[in-house]
Design a protein around this motif. Structure first.
Motif, PDB file in Angstrom:
ATOM      1  N   CYS A   1      82.271 -23.650 -12.305  1.00 31.92           N
ATOM      2  CA  CYS A   1      82.634 -22.673 -13.313  1.00 31.92           C
ATOM      3  C   CYS A   1      81.618 -21.530 -13.346  1.00 31.92           C
ATOM      4  CB  CYS A   1      82.728 -23.340 -14.684  1.00 31.92           C
ATOM      5  SG  CYS A   1      83.377 -22.261 -15.961  1.00 31.92           S
ATOM      6  N   SER A   2      80.377 -21.816 -13.030  1.00 29.33           N
ATOM      7  CA  SER A   2      79.348 -20.793 -13.083  1.00 29.33           C
ATOM      8  C   SER A   2      79.517 -19.727 -11.998  1.00 29.33           C
ATOM      9  CB  SER A   2      77.962 -21.428 -12.977  1.00 29.33           C
ATOM     10  OG  SER A   2      77.854 -22.125 -11.752  1.00 29.33           O
ATOM     11  N   HIS A   3      80.397 -19.967 -11.030  1.00 31.12           N
ATOM     12  CA  HIS A   3      80.633 -19.000  -9.957  1.00 31.12           C
ATOM     13  C   HIS A   3      81.961 -18.269 -10.153  1.00 31.12           C
ATOM     14  CE1 HIS A   3      77.179 -20.507  -7.815  1.00 31.12           C
ATOM     15  NE2 HIS A   3      77.643 -21.747  -7.939  1.00 31.12           N
ATOM     16  N   ALA A   4      82.364 -18.077 -11.392  1.00 29.62           N
ATOM     17  CA  ALA A   4      83.616 -17.389 -11.727  1.00 29.62           C
ATOM     18  C   ALA A   4      84.813 -18.043 -11.044  1.00 29.62           C
ATOM     19  CB  ALA A   4      83.525 -15.906 -11.388  1.00 29.62           C
ATOM     20  N   LEU A  16      85.809 -32.850 -19.726  1.00 27.83           N
ATOM     21  CA  LEU A  16      85.275 -32.965 -21.094  1.00 27.83           C
ATOM     22  C   LEU A  16      86.341 -33.480 -22.059  1.00 27.83           C
ATOM     23  CD1 LEU A  16      83.182 -29.687 -21.230  1.00 27.83           C
ATOM     24  CD2 LEU A  16      82.289 -32.017 -21.403  1.00 27.83           C
ATOM     25  N   THR A  17      87.569 -33.045 -21.896  1.00 27.48           N
ATOM     26  CA  THR A  17      88.649 -33.476 -22.776  1.00 27.48           C
ATOM     27  C   THR A  17      88.820 -34.989 -22.740  1.00 27.48           C
ATOM     28  OG1 THR A  17      89.828 -31.387 -22.513  1.00 27.48           O
ATOM     29  CG2 THR A  17      91.128 -33.270 -23.269  1.00 27.48           C
ATOM     30  N   PHE A  18      88.805 -35.524 -21.545  1.00 24.89           N
ATOM     31  CA  PHE A  18      89.035 -36.960 -21.385  1.00 24.89           C
ATOM     32  C   PHE A  18      87.757 -37.769 -21.254  1.00 24.89           C
ATOM     33  CE2 PHE A  18      92.970 -34.895 -20.073  1.00 24.89           C
ATOM     34  CZ  PHE A  18      93.841 -35.524 -20.939  1.00 24.89           C
ATOM     35  N   ARG A  19      86.612 -37.080 -21.425  1.00 23.87           N
ATOM     36  CA  ARG A  19      85.293 -37.726 -21.425  1.00 23.87           C
ATOM     37  C   ARG A  19      85.051 -38.562 -20.161  1.00 23.87           C
ATOM     38  NH1 ARG A  19      85.326 -34.327 -25.003  1.00 23.87           N
ATOM     39  NH2 ARG A  19      84.999 -34.765 -27.188  1.00 23.87           N
ATOM     40  N   GLU A  28      78.803 -26.396 -23.917  1.00 25.90           N
ATOM     41  CA  GLU A  28      79.695 -26.908 -22.877  1.00 25.90           C
ATOM     42  C   GLU A  28      80.922 -27.581 -23.490  1.00 25.90           C
ATOM     43  OE1 GLU A  28      77.190 -29.536 -20.601  1.00 25.90           O
ATOM     44  OE2 GLU A  28      76.884 -27.979 -19.099  1.00 25.90           O
ATOM     45  N   SER A  29      81.476 -26.980 -24.503  1.00 24.92           N
ATOM     46  CA  SER A  29      82.641 -27.586 -25.141  1.00 24.92           C
ATOM     47  C   SER A  29      83.876 -27.365 -24.273  1.00 24.92           C
ATOM     48  CB  SER A  29      82.857 -26.984 -26.525  1.00 24.92           C
ATOM     49  OG  SER A  29      83.266 -25.639 -26.408  1.00 24.92           O
ATOM     50  N   GLU A  30      84.844 -28.243 -24.452  1.00 23.32           N
ATOM     51  CA  GLU A  30      86.082 -28.114 -23.678  1.00 23.32           C
ATOM     52  C   GLU A  30      86.770 -26.790 -23.952  1.00 23.32           C
ATOM     53  OE1 GLU A  30      89.394 -30.730 -25.620  1.00 23.32           O
ATOM     54  OE2 GLU A  30      87.462 -31.704 -25.983  1.00 23.32           O
TER      55      GLU A  30
END
Length: 176
Positions: A1-4, A16-19, A28-30
């Motif tokens: 994600c940090s690389h666009a 993150l949603t499904f942990r 770093e929230s979903e």
């Protein structure tokens, strides 16, 4: 994600949603990852964050305005469901200024993206608004397309049209 990378953000949001082995931090929230993925052009991420804002679920507060914005972005980024929902919101004035003509535009875009609900809504509006001067062949084509995409309401409407001959000649053989 940090690389666009939109898909990277989307996958991080799902993780993150499904942990899946992670615990989210405030930064770093979903929802943050879904928003980033949407910004980078992942239409399904736009729909997910829109639904979160629409219902006030997970870690976001309910906001119909933000939900509408993300449904519109979902449409722009290729998600036909986003076109239908944004068109509906425009038609009803939910989270956006009510705009009947603009809603038709989004239903048309959604139908072009093979969203059955958009095709059905567009056909219904064409029937209901004589000022649009739409020929009934167009209405039939919209219902036929929506029915071929497994939209039961459109199939029922199309069957009724064929049965009654209301918008053309009666055709009992096409009812199935």
């Amino acid at each position: 994600c940090s690389h666009a990378n939109g898909m990277g953000c989307y996958l991080a949001a799902i993780q993150l949603t499904f942990r899946f082995g992670v615990e989210p931090s405030a930064e770093e929230s979903e929802s943050n990852y879904y928003e980033k993925a949407c910004t980078f052009g992942v239409g399904s991420a736009c729909l997910t964050i829109a639904k979160m804002y629409e219902n006030g679920t997970n870690e976001v507060l309910e906001s119909q305005e933000k939900a509408s914005k993300f449904y519109e972005l979902g449409c722009i980024h290729g998600a036909g469901d986003g076109c239908f929902i944004y068109g509906y919101k425009l038609n009803k004035g939910i989270g956006v200024k009510k705009d009947y003509k603009e809603s038709l535009k989004y239903y048309k875009i959604g139908c072009d993206k093979n969203n059955a609900a958009s095709c059905t809504a567009l056909a219904a509006y064409y029937i209901g608004d004589s000022s649009l001067n739409i020929d009934f062949q167009t209405v039939n084509e919209l219902y036929e397309k929506a029915c071929s995409l497994d939209e039961p309401v459109a199939c029922g409407q199309l069957g009724n049209i064929y049965y009654t001959g209301y918008y053309g000649k009666q055709d009992y053989f096409s009812i199935n």
